[in-house]
Design a protein around this motif. Structure first.
Motif, PDB file in Angstrom:
ATOM      1  N   VAL A  16      71.327   3.790  37.098  1.00  0.00           N
ATOM      2  CA  VAL A  16      70.995   2.548  37.773  1.00  0.00           C
ATOM      3  C   VAL A  16      72.010   2.332  38.885  1.00  0.00           C
ATOM      4  O   VAL A  16      73.224   2.401  38.648  1.00  0.00           O
ATOM      5  CB  VAL A  16      71.026   1.359  36.787  1.00  0.00           C
ATOM      6  CG1 VAL A  16      70.710   0.053  37.501  1.00  0.00           C
ATOM      7  CG2 VAL A  16      70.058   1.601  35.637  1.00  0.00           C
ATOM      8  N   ALA A  17      71.540   2.070  40.102  1.00  0.00           N
ATOM      9  CA  ALA A  17      72.437   1.851  41.245  1.00  0.00           C
ATOM     10  C   ALA A  17      73.046   0.447  41.162  1.00  0.00           C
ATOM     11  O   ALA A  17      72.358  -0.520  40.820  1.00  0.00           O
ATOM     12  CB  ALA A  17      71.680   2.019  42.550  1.00  0.00           C
ATOM     13  N   ASP A  18      74.326   0.350  41.475  1.00  0.00           N
ATOM     14  CA  ASP A  18      75.023  -0.934  41.525  1.00  0.00           C
ATOM     15  C   ASP A  18      74.809  -1.643  42.851  1.00  0.00           C
ATOM     16  O   ASP A  18      75.052  -2.839  42.976  1.00  0.00           O
ATOM     17  CB  ASP A  18      76.534  -0.738  41.321  1.00  0.00           C
ATOM     18  CG  ASP A  18      76.869  -0.338  39.897  1.00  0.00           C
ATOM     19  OD1 ASP A  18      76.057  -0.628  38.998  1.00  0.00           O
ATOM     20  OD2 ASP A  18      77.941   0.262  39.690  1.00  0.00           O
ATOM     21  N   GLU A  19      74.387  -0.900  43.875  1.00  0.00           N
ATOM     22  CA  GLU A  19      74.156  -1.464  45.202  1.00  0.00           C
ATOM     23  C   GLU A  19      73.052  -0.656  45.867  1.00  0.00           C
ATOM     24  O   GLU A  19      72.598   0.364  45.328  1.00  0.00           O
ATOM     25  CB  GLU A  19      75.443  -1.414  46.030  1.00  0.00           C
ATOM     26  CG  GLU A  19      76.030  -0.013  46.161  1.00  0.00           C
ATOM     27  CD  GLU A  19      77.402  -0.008  46.809  1.00  0.00           C
ATOM     28  OE1 GLU A  19      77.508   0.619  47.880  1.00  0.00           O
ATOM     29  OE2 GLU A  19      78.333  -0.607  46.261  1.00  0.00           O
ATOM     30  N   ASP A  20      72.619  -1.064  47.035  1.00  0.00           N
ATOM     31  CA  ASP A  20      71.582  -0.331  47.758  1.00  0.00           C
ATOM     32  C   ASP A  20      72.086   1.070  48.098  1.00  0.00           C
ATOM     33  O   ASP A  20      73.245   1.242  48.494  1.00  0.00           O
ATOM     34  CB  ASP A  20      71.212  -1.061  49.052  1.00  0.00           C
ATOM     35  CG  ASP A  20      70.422  -2.344  48.788  1.00  0.00           C
ATOM     36  OD1 ASP A  20      69.935  -2.502  47.649  1.00  0.00           O
ATOM     37  OD2 ASP A  20      70.302  -3.156  49.714  1.00  0.00           O
ATOM     38  N   VAL A  21      71.221   2.064  47.906  1.00  0.00           N
ATOM     39  CA  VAL A  21      71.584   3.456  48.194  1.00  0.00           C
ATOM     40  C   VAL A  21      70.418   4.144  48.893  1.00  0.00           C
ATOM     41  O   VAL A  21      69.277   3.693  48.812  1.00  0.00           O
ATOM     42  CB  VAL A  21      71.928   4.251  46.908  1.00  0.00           C
ATOM     43  CG1 VAL A  21      73.145   3.688  46.223  1.00  0.00           C
ATOM     44  CG2 VAL A  21      70.755   4.308  45.957  1.00  0.00           C
ATOM     45  N   VAL A  22      70.746   5.229  49.574  1.00  0.00           N
ATOM     46  CA  VAL A  22      69.719   6.107  50.119  1.00  0.00           C
ATOM     47  C   VAL A  22      69.685   7.304  49.170  1.00  0.00           C
ATOM     48  O   VAL A  22      70.715   7.922  48.904  1.00  0.00           O
ATOM     49  CB  VAL A  22      70.055   6.555  51.556  1.00  0.00           C
ATOM     50  CG1 VAL A  22      69.041   7.588  52.030  1.00  0.00           C
ATOM     51  CG2 VAL A  22      70.112   5.364  52.480  1.00  0.00           C
ATOM     52  N   LEU A  23      68.541   7.609  48.663  1.00  0.00           N
ATOM     53  CA  LEU A  23      68.407   8.651  47.646  1.00  0.00           C
ATOM     54  C   LEU A  23      67.513   9.770  48.155  1.00  0.00           C
ATOM     55  O   LEU A  23      66.443   9.518  48.710  1.00  0.00           O
ATOM     56  CB  LEU A  23      67.803   8.042  46.379  1.00  0.00           C
ATOM     57  CG  LEU A  23      67.581   8.964  45.201  1.00  0.00           C
ATOM     58  CD1 LEU A  23      68.925   9.434  44.657  1.00  0.00           C
ATOM     59  CD2 LEU A  23      66.802   8.241  44.122  1.00  0.00           C
ATOM     60  N   TRP A  24      67.963  10.982  47.981  1.00  0.00           N
ATOM     61  CA  TRP A  24      67.171  12.151  48.313  1.00  0.00           C
ATOM     62  C   TRP A  24      66.754  12.786  46.998  1.00  0.00           C
ATOM     63  O   TRP A  24      67.530  12.825  46.043  1.00  0.00           O
ATOM     64  CB  TRP A  24      68.005  13.153  49.101  1.00  0.00           C
ATOM     65  CG  TRP A  24      68.348  12.703  50.483  1.00  0.00           C
ATOM     66  CD1 TRP A  24      69.252  11.762  50.832  1.00  0.00           C
ATOM     67  CD2 TRP A  24      67.777  13.173  51.692  1.00  0.00           C
ATOM     68  NE1 TRP A  24      69.297  11.613  52.190  1.00  0.00           N
ATOM     69  CE2 TRP A  24      68.392  12.475  52.749  1.00  0.00           C
ATOM     70  CE3 TRP A  24      66.803  14.113  51.996  1.00  0.00           C
ATOM     71  CZ2 TRP A  24      68.075  12.700  54.070  1.00  0.00           C
ATOM     72  CZ3 TRP A  24      66.486  14.340  53.319  1.00  0.00           C
ATOM     73  CH2 TRP A  24      67.115  13.631  54.339  1.00  0.00           C
ATOM     74  N   SER A  25      65.575  13.323  46.960  1.00  0.00           N
ATOM     75  CA  SER A  25      65.140  14.014  45.743  1.00  0.00           C
ATOM     76  C   SER A  25      64.318  15.232  46.128  1.00  0.00           C
ATOM     77  O   SER A  25      63.766  15.309  47.236  1.00  0.00           O
ATOM     78  CB  SER A  25      64.316  13.071  44.857  1.00  0.00           C
ATOM     79  OG  SER A  25      63.099  12.748  45.478  1.00  0.00           O
ATOM     80  N   ILE A  26      64.254  16.175  45.199  1.00  0.00           N
ATOM     81  CA  ILE A  26      63.407  17.352  45.386  1.00  0.00           C
ATOM     82  C   ILE A  26      62.643  17.578  44.094  1.00  0.00           C
ATOM     83  O   ILE A  26      63.076  17.169  43.015  1.00  0.00           O
ATOM     84  CB  ILE A  26      64.214  18.621  45.779  1.00  0.00           C
ATOM     85  CG1 ILE A  26      65.278  18.960  44.728  1.00  0.00           C
ATOM     86  CG2 ILE A  26      64.838  18.464  47.132  1.00  0.00           C
ATOM     87  CD1 ILE A  26      65.995  20.264  45.003  1.00  0.00           C
ATOM     88  N   ASP A  27      61.533  18.242  44.194  1.00  0.00           N
ATOM     89  CA  ASP A  27      60.709  18.498  43.009  1.00  0.00           C
ATOM     90  C   ASP A  27      61.282  19.671  42.209  1.00  0.00           C
ATOM     91  O   ASP A  27      62.134  20.429  42.684  1.00  0.00           O
ATOM     92  CB  ASP A  27      59.259  18.772  43.419  1.00  0.00           C
ATOM     93  CG  ASP A  27      59.137  19.998  44.285  1.00  0.00           C
ATOM     94  OD1 ASP A  27      59.015  21.107  43.734  1.00  0.00           O
ATOM     95  OD2 ASP A  27      59.201  19.846  45.541  1.00  0.00           O
ATOM     96  N   ARG A  28      60.810  19.798  40.989  1.00  0.00           N
ATOM     97  CA  ARG A  28      61.303  20.823  40.055  1.00  0.00           C
ATOM     98  C   ARG A  28      61.170  22.234  40.623  1.00  0.00           C
ATOM     99  O   ARG A  28      62.106  23.028  40.560  1.00  0.00           O
ATOM    100  CB  ARG A  28      60.558  20.719  38.726  1.00  0.00           C
ATOM    101  CG  ARG A  28      60.901  21.871  37.775  1.00  0.00           C
ATOM    102  CD  ARG A  28      60.235  21.734  36.418  1.00  0.00           C
ATOM    103  NE  ARG A  28      60.964  20.707  35.698  1.00  0.00           N
ATOM    104  CZ  ARG A  28      60.409  19.667  35.101  1.00  0.00           C
ATOM    105  NH1 ARG A  28      59.117  19.516  35.091  1.00  0.00           N
ATOM    106  NH2 ARG A  28      61.143  18.784  34.481  1.00  0.00           N
ATOM    107  N   GLN A  29      60.025  22.565  41.186  1.00  0.00           N
ATOM    108  CA  GLN A  29      59.815  23.925  41.684  1.00  0.00           C
ATOM    109  C   GLN A  29      60.796  24.259  42.805  1.00  0.00           C
ATOM    110  O   GLN A  29      61.397  25.334  42.815  1.00  0.00           O
ATOM    111  CB  GLN A  29      58.380  24.106  42.161  1.00  0.00           C
ATOM    112  CG  GLN A  29      58.098  25.535  42.592  1.00  0.00           C
ATOM    113  CD  GLN A  29      56.632  25.745  42.935  1.00  0.00           C
ATOM    114  OE1 GLN A  29      55.804  24.864  42.782  1.00  0.00           O
ATOM    115  NE2 GLN A  29      56.320  26.948  43.400  1.00  0.00           N
TER     116      GLN A  29
END
Length: 175
Positions: A16-29
């Motif tokens: 859980v983020a404590d403040e606003d964040v920019v998050l990057w994600s990638i898929d499993r494959q």
């Protein structure tokens, strides 16, 4: 979430983020392909290195691959003792980078650099370590346990016997 992606398992925790964040994600494959590609590249690089180690040049490609899989990496700082004279030997070492010295009674009897190896005498002869080995620079060592050493490097017996003669000459110069 990296372990969940690697092992196709449920996530072990919630973040859980404590403040606003920019998050990057990638898929499993994509993640798995990146990890596998990185591992494949590292393995290929290490196999290329092992093929250049003079002791190992007579090994076949499959033998080098098996050796590569069995090796563990150990980082050692300058002035750190790698082997202590008199200890029971359980490991064989190849210097991937850095430098070390074998010392007997404080006198330098051997110098080790990239592609050098040591520790085989105690393993081959079931004898205590014949000298201290100390890193003279930060080193990355490739380490092979005794069981793997016997199983994987058995074909090198003749070369290892010749090296034993070199050690005995160096040792006689100190005594």
């Amino acid at each position: 979430g990296d372990l969940a992606l690697l092992y196709n398992a449920p996530r072990a925790a919630t973040v859980v983020a404590d403040e606003d964040v920019v998050l990057w994600s990638i898929d499993r494959q994509t993640f798995n392909n990146l990890v596998k590609d990185a591992a494949r590249m590292q393995s290929s690089k290490r196999m290329g290195f092992l093929k250049e180690v003079p002791l190992l040049q007579s090994l076949r490609e499959d033998e080098i691959a098996n050796l590569c899989d069995a090796l563990q990496v150990r980082e050692v700082k300058a002035d750190e003792v790698i082997i202590t004279e008199g200890d029971i030997g359980t490991e064989f070492f190849i210097v991937e980078c850095g430098r070390a010295q074998a010392r007997k009674g404080g006198a330098v009897v051997m110098e080790y650099e990239e592609k050098s190896y040591f520790g085989e005498l105690a393993l081959r002869n079931s004898a205590p370590r014949a000298a201290d080995v100390v890193a003279t620079q930060d080193c990355r060592l490739l380490v092979l346990g005794q069981e793997s050493f016997n199983r994987l490097l058995g074909p090198l017996e003749t070369i290892l016997q010749e090296r034993t003669v070199d050690y005995e000459k160096a040792n006689s110069n100190v005594n």
